[in-house]
Structures are given as structure tokens and as C-alpha cells.
Design a protein around this motif. Structure first.
Motif, short mmCIF file in Angstrom:
data_model
loop_
_atom_site.label_atom_id
_atom_site.label_comp_id
_atom_site.label_asym_id
_atom_site.label_seq_id
_atom_site.Cartn_x
_atom_site.Cartn_y
_atom_site.Cartn_z
N ILE A 1 21.90 -0.78 -5.27
CA ILE A 1 22.09 -1.60 -6.47
C ILE A 1 21.72 -3.06 -6.21
O ILE A 1 20.97 -3.67 -6.99
CB ILE A 1 23.54 -1.50 -6.97
N SER A 2 22.23 -3.63 -5.11
CA SER A 2 21.94 -5.04 -4.83
C SER A 2 20.46 -5.25 -4.56
O SER A 2 19.86 -6.24 -5.00
CB SER A 2 22.78 -5.55 -3.66
N GLY A 3 19.84 -4.31 -3.83
CA GLY A 3 18.41 -4.42 -3.55
C GLY A 3 17.57 -4.31 -4.81
O GLY A 3 16.56 -5.02 -4.97
N ALA B 1 16.92 0.89 -17.01
CA ALA B 1 16.38 2.25 -17.01
C ALA B 1 16.08 2.72 -15.59
O ALA B 1 16.37 3.88 -15.24
CB ALA B 1 15.11 2.30 -17.86
N THR B 2 15.52 1.84 -14.79
CA THR B 2 15.23 2.21 -13.40
C THR B 2 16.51 2.47 -12.62
O THR B 2 16.60 3.42 -11.84
CB THR B 2 14.41 1.10 -12.72
N GLY B 3 17.51 1.64 -12.84
CA GLY B 3 18.79 1.83 -12.17
C GLY B 3 19.42 3.17 -12.51
O GLY B 3 19.96 3.86 -11.64
N ARG B 4 19.34 3.57 -13.78
CA ARG B 4 19.90 4.85 -14.20
C ARG B 4 19.21 6.02 -13.50
O ARG B 4 19.86 6.94 -13.00
CB ARG B 4 19.77 5.01 -15.71
N ARG B 5 17.88 5.96 -13.42
CA ARG B 5 17.14 7.06 -12.78
C ARG B 5 17.41 7.12 -11.28
O ARG B 5 17.62 8.20 -10.72
CB ARG B 5 15.64 6.86 -13.02
N ILE B 6 17.41 5.97 -10.63
CA ILE B 6 17.61 5.95 -9.18
C ILE B 6 19.03 6.40 -8.83
O ILE B 6 19.24 7.11 -7.85
CB ILE B 6 17.32 4.55 -8.62
N PHE B 7 20.00 6.00 -9.63
CA PHE B 7 21.37 6.42 -9.38
C PHE B 7 21.48 7.94 -9.46
O PHE B 7 22.14 8.58 -8.62
CB PHE B 7 22.32 5.78 -10.39
N ALA C 1 21.90 14.06 -15.42
CA ALA C 1 20.84 13.06 -15.67
C ALA C 1 19.73 13.14 -14.64
O ALA C 1 18.64 12.61 -14.85
CB ALA C 1 21.44 11.65 -15.68
N ALA C 2 20.00 13.79 -13.52
CA ALA C 2 18.98 13.88 -12.48
C ALA C 2 17.77 14.69 -12.94
O ALA C 2 16.66 14.50 -12.45
CB ALA C 2 19.57 14.52 -11.22
N GLN C 3 17.97 15.60 -13.88
CA GLN C 3 16.85 16.40 -14.37
C GLN C 3 15.81 15.51 -15.06
O GLN C 3 14.61 15.76 -14.95
CB GLN C 3 17.37 17.46 -15.36
N GLU C 4 16.28 14.47 -15.73
CA GLU C 4 15.35 13.54 -16.38
C GLU C 4 14.60 12.71 -15.36
O GLU C 4 13.53 12.19 -15.63
CB GLU C 4 16.12 12.61 -17.32
N SER C 5 15.18 12.58 -14.17
CA SER C 5 14.57 11.76 -13.12
C SER C 5 13.69 12.56 -12.19
O SER C 5 13.09 12.02 -11.27
CB SER C 5 15.67 11.08 -12.30
N GLY C 6 13.64 13.87 -12.41
CA GLY C 6 12.81 14.72 -11.56
C GLY C 6 13.44 15.05 -10.25
O GLY C 6 12.75 15.44 -9.30
N ALA C 7 14.75 14.92 -10.12
CA ALA C 7 15.43 15.21 -8.87
C ALA C 7 15.85 16.67 -8.83
O ALA C 7 16.41 17.18 -9.77
CB ALA C 7 16.66 14.32 -8.71
#
Length: 222
Positions: free
Chosen positions: A170-172, A188-194, A207-213
Motif C-alpha cells: 500500500i505505501s509503495g 482502481a489499481t489498489g483494489r486489483r492488487i489487493f 474480486a480476484a476473478q476480476e483481477s485475473g488471479a
């Protein structure tokens, strides 16, 4: 008369802190003198020392005027929550949104991360930064442990390590965004990476399915 004097002193203090924010951001903390701050605030050097012991004291007072994103997020994570992991995500997104909408929070965070050198003069500032970081990581660790227990998940890495990684993520992300805000959407990027991160820890995260995880194959002992 006494009330007016007190109000004037408070106004001077705020002007000095406002001036410090502007100068610290534009030229860095080490390159900014107390004399410059006084002149920018239309005050005297004596007024600076009346309100603040030294530059570090002034810097910490400037920091205390705002709640930085990670401090806000960590403090609002309640151990009584039925879903602490979702709460972490919500608080993280709130923190990222705050960065994009509150100019003062953005300015102070930029100063605290990109515009300061931890010299001997600023030792108390470094200690404040480290203490805040440690408290945030500890809050994340407790929430991750609780979330794993309630979800009956065995984290794929120790909870303390996972908390360190989450804080760094998060800090990075915020620090990278501050370098070039136009490059990517912070929230939006934070949501996907989380989503990808917590899936990697072993949680089933929709939510990981939307991020391709891809979902984790199965839990292991910590």
C-alpha cells in the motif's frame, strides 16, 4: 483582549505550519530553514521558536494536522469485525481515495516520503515514522490472523510477514503514484492488487476473478 491574543497566536502557528508545508514540498525539508518559514509566514524567527522547539518539532506538528492514509486505515480496523479482511480492503480504498481527493493529505504524505532526509536533526521524526509504521503493521497482522481464523484459512506465509508485505504494497503504491499521478488510477489499481495479494495468501477472494488471479490450490501450515 486576552482572547484576541490567544487567537492571534493560534493564527500565527497555523501560518507557520502552512508555510512549512509549502516550502518543504517545493524545496525539501533539509533545504528549508526556520528563517525561510518565518519569512514565508510573515512572522519573525522568534515566533517560530515561541511555538516550536526546533525544525523536527515543527515537522511533527505539521504531520499531526492530518491523518495520513495508512494511519487512518489501520486505526479503523476493528478486531470485533465479522470480516476483518473486507474491512482492511475498505479502509485501504478509503485511504487511497483520501490521497486523490485531499490536497493537504497528499502534500503532507509527499513531504513525509519524498522530501525528507533523516539526519541527526530529524531523529525524532524518523522515530515517529517508524512507530507509526510498526503500529500499522501490527494492526494488519492482528486483522489477518483473525480473518484467517474466521475463514478457516491457513496463511501460506506467516501472518507477520503477510502484514509487512501488505504495508509495503500500500505505501509503495502511494509513493509510486505520487511520482506520476497521471500514469494510473490509484484506487482502481489498489483494489486489483489487493485482491491478487490476499488470494496469494490463501484466501478465497471474489474480486480476484476480476483481477485475473487464480485461486490458491490449497492451504498449508504457517
Amino acid at each position: 483582549m486576552a482572547r484576541r491574543t490567544k487567537e492571534e497566536a493560534l493564527a500565527t502557528r497555523h501560518r507557520l505550519l502552512d508555510a512549512a508545508e509549502v516550502l518543504f514540498q517545493s524545496q525539501g525539508v533539509s533545504r528549508t530553514s526556520l528563517q525561510q518559514i518565518a519569512e514565508h509566514a510573515d512572522a519573525t524567527r522568534g515566533a517560530v521558536y515561541w511555538h516550536f522547539k526546533d525544525k523536527a518539532d515543527l515537522f511533527n506538528a505539521m504531520m499531526e494536522r492530518v491523518k495520513l492514509p495508512l494511519e487512518t486505515a489501520a486505526q479503523e480496523i476493528g478486531i470485533s469485525s465479522d470480516d476483518p479482511l473486507t474491512q482492511i480492503e475498505q479502509m485501504m480504498l478509503k485511504a487511497l481515495e483520501l490521497m486523490t481527493t485531499d490536497p493537504q493529505v497528499r502534500r503532507v504524505f509527499e513531504i513525509a516520503t519524498h522530501k525528507i532526509e533523516y539526519t541527526a536533526e530529524m531523529q525524532s521524526v524518523q522515530q515517529r515514522h517508524q512507530t507509526g509504521r510498526d503500529e500499522c503493521v501490527a494492526d494488519f497482522e492482528r486483522a489477518l490472523r483473525l480473518g484467517a481464523r474466521r475463514s478457516r484459512v491457513r496463511l501460506l506465509i506467516p501472518a507477520g510477514t503477510a502484514a509487512q508485505g501488505l504495508h509495503a504494497l500500500i505505501s509503495g503504491l502511494i509513493q509510486d503514484w505520487l511520482l506520476a499521478p497521471e500514469v494510473f488510477d490509484l484506487v482502481a489499481t489498489g483494489r486489483r492488487i489487493f485482491a491478487v495479494y490476499v488470494t496469494g495468501l490463501g484466501f478465497a477472494w471474489p474480486a480476484a476473478q476480476e483481477s485475473g488471479a487464480a485461486p490458491a490450490e490449497g492451504p498449508r501450515d504457517q
